[in-house]
Design an enzyme around this catalytic site. Sequence first.
Site, mmCIF file in Angstrom:
data_model
loop_
_atom_site.group_PDB
_atom_site.id
_atom_site.type_symbol
_atom_site.label_atom_id
_atom_site.label_comp_id
_atom_site.label_asym_id
_atom_site.label_seq_id
_atom_site.Cartn_x
_atom_site.Cartn_y
_atom_site.Cartn_z
ATOM 1 N N TYR A 51 42.856 32.441 29.168
ATOM 2 C CA TYR A 51 43.849 33.709 28.795
ATOM 3 C C TYR A 51 43.173 34.852 28.753
ATOM 4 O O TYR A 51 42.479 35.242 27.433
ATOM 5 C CB TYR A 51 45.127 33.531 28.332
ATOM 6 C CG TYR A 51 46.705 32.804 28.483
ATOM 7 C CD1 TYR A 51 47.227 34.272 29.515
ATOM 8 C CD2 TYR A 51 46.886 31.766 28.103
ATOM 9 C CE1 TYR A 51 48.110 33.735 30.444
ATOM 10 C CE2 TYR A 51 48.032 31.282 28.796
ATOM 11 C CZ TYR A 51 48.602 31.881 30.490
ATOM 12 O OH TYR A 51 49.235 31.761 31.054
ATOM 13 N N GLU A 53 45.657 38.407 28.614
ATOM 14 C CA GLU A 53 46.422 39.611 28.530
ATOM 15 C C GLU A 53 45.834 39.990 27.839
ATOM 16 O O GLU A 53 45.092 40.622 27.438
ATOM 17 C CB GLU A 53 47.313 39.077 28.195
ATOM 18 C CG GLU A 53 48.487 38.016 28.732
ATOM 19 C CD GLU A 53 49.515 38.120 28.605
ATOM 20 O OE1 GLU A 53 50.199 38.161 27.659
ATOM 21 O OE2 GLU A 53 49.746 36.069 29.093
ATOM 22 N N ASP A 197 47.796 50.855 52.074
ATOM 23 C CA ASP A 197 47.547 49.188 51.984
ATOM 24 C C ASP A 197 46.100 49.348 53.291
ATOM 25 O O ASP A 197 46.451 48.875 53.929
ATOM 26 C CB ASP A 197 48.481 48.902 52.016
ATOM 27 C CG ASP A 197 48.047 47.225 52.051
ATOM 28 O OD1 ASP A 197 47.188 46.539 51.889
ATOM 29 O OD2 ASP A 197 49.446 46.663 52.452
ATOM 30 N N THR A 223 43.746 43.710 49.212
ATOM 31 C CA THR A 223 43.253 42.541 48.823
ATOM 32 C C THR A 223 41.438 42.988 48.886
ATOM 33 O O THR A 223 40.801 43.260 49.521
ATOM 34 C CB THR A 223 43.555 41.986 50.028
ATOM 35 O OG1 THR A 223 42.808 41.605 51.014
ATOM 36 C CG2 THR A 223 44.646 41.361 50.020
ATOM 37 N N LYS A 226 39.836 39.399 52.632
ATOM 38 C CA LYS A 226 39.539 39.743 54.086
ATOM 39 C C LYS A 226 38.299 40.478 54.362
ATOM 40 O O LYS A 226 37.539 39.317 54.436
ATOM 41 C CB LYS A 226 40.879 40.666 54.115
ATOM 42 C CG LYS A 226 42.005 40.410 53.994
ATOM 43 C CD LYS A 226 43.349 41.266 54.689
ATOM 44 C CE LYS A 226 44.419 40.440 54.276
ATOM 45 N NZ LYS A 226 45.158 40.762 52.898
ATOM 46 N N ARG A 232 40.491 36.058 47.092
ATOM 47 C CA ARG A 232 41.835 35.934 48.087
ATOM 48 C C ARG A 232 42.285 36.344 46.176
ATOM 49 O O ARG A 232 42.581 36.049 44.817
ATOM 50 C CB ARG A 232 42.389 34.153 47.344
ATOM 51 C CG ARG A 232 42.314 33.875 49.079
ATOM 52 C CD ARG A 232 43.295 32.683 49.109
ATOM 53 N NE ARG A 232 43.866 32.553 49.884
ATOM 54 C CZ ARG A 232 43.917 33.450 51.186
ATOM 55 N NH1 ARG A 232 42.471 33.543 51.922
ATOM 56 N NH2 ARG A 232 44.817 34.431 52.173
HETATM 57 N N1 DSN Z 1 49.289 37.931 55.332
HETATM 58 C C1 DSN Z 1 48.750 38.629 56.164
HETATM 59 C C2 DSN Z 1 47.541 38.535 57.335
HETATM 60 O O1 DSN Z 1 47.681 37.639 57.844
HETATM 61 O O2 DSN Z 1 47.320 39.548 57.737
HETATM 62 C C3 DSN Z 1 48.548 39.829 54.937
HETATM 63 O O3 DSN Z 1 48.564 39.608 53.433
#
Ligand code: DSN
Length: 412
Positions: A51, A53, A197, A223, A226, A232
């Site tokens: 942990y 925090e 975003d 994120t 990607k 992730r």
């Molecule tokens: N679920 C993702 C996507 O496939 O674009 C976005 O969070």
Amino acid sequence: MFYLAKTDPQIADIIEKERLRQQNGLELIASENLVSRAVLEAMGSVMTNKYAEGYPGKRYYGGCEFYDIAENLARDRLKKLFGAQHANVQPHSGTQANMAVYFAFMKLGEGLMSMKLSQGGHLSHGSPVSFTGHFYNVTQYSLDPKTEMLDYGMVGELAKKEKPKIIVCGASAYPRTIDFKAFQEIADDVGAYCMADIAHIAGLCATGVHPTSVGVTNFTTTTSHKTLRGPRGGAIMCNTEYAQAIDKAVFPGMQGGPLMHTITAKAVCFEEALRPSFKEYNRQIVKNAKVLAETLMDCGLRLVSGGTDNHLMLIDLIGQGITGLEAETALGKAGITANKNTIPNETKSPFVTSGLRLGTPVVTSRGMKEEHMRQIGTWIATVVKDIHNEAAIKDVKTKVTAMAGKFPLYPE
Ligand code: DSN
């Protein structure tokens, strides 16, 4: 899998089957990628055991000295990558990152303005089925019905009428360049905050392949898994003036213990993204997407907005008389993984849809180039134009397996 195969052969077997599925097929899901061995190693390390925090230097648990170094490295590398003044690397996901910004700067019932899910937006941008649709007063903009691209004049008019607290830009299924500066100006005009975003295009933004939102919009969320090619997870970037509010919203506002193995792997990913080869990689993602898009259109398929500027594209299947679900299923049989997706002015449910979304991050990570995109585009067209032709699908699958075999997930 040495230990797992002994202690839990059932799970070891599943992992091996999934590895083979990824190895033998072509992943064209626009939001996915293939992480490096180094990222995998960091994810599967002792950094998962504790942990932590709090934040570096101010934890609620003892023994965090190495976790502090790892989190500081992740923050510093992310800041360097994007030229950001402040970074928070603790959000467990992109939705958590968005939630933290809303939580920090918007009260229940205040106005959130964003792109409609069916036009390319994201669930966490105000969809009625997400917490955002319940907690905030949501107004959503659509694309220009003719060009199927953003119409900044229309967005500005809507903002003036609705006076939202936060305007969200960025999308999950928008194949064109986003003008973040225009969005911030619209927000400034109506006294709103602007949150970009960039989850999908983060790698492109970090390398200048797409204009960045960092330092342009008030907040940037992303994120790490990607186009950034990491584990992730999520992250937030902003100027120093917002740092304290953002950090408080993430912890203790919204999350408890950070996932320190993921944060450690984010640090690894951000270092990889700082290398010159990452810029070349992101350029290739877009080159590949453009060739795939052109091939599909040459084969007679209609793409939403007539093409792509980034890593993804949307096929409008209405002209083929099939649904996104049918196309996804048929391509799956051919070893090509893609996802059904709503298209602008969608009439079908999100589980059926009239569109198919394709993206090139994974195949580019495997080393595929323009010539491979031409072949893949032709195979996709063969399948979606004749989804009941089992012999043709089988033939495509043989070719897909052969091509995939030449591009190992993890070459020795
Ligand atoms: N679920 C993702 C996507 O496939 O674009 C976005 O969070």
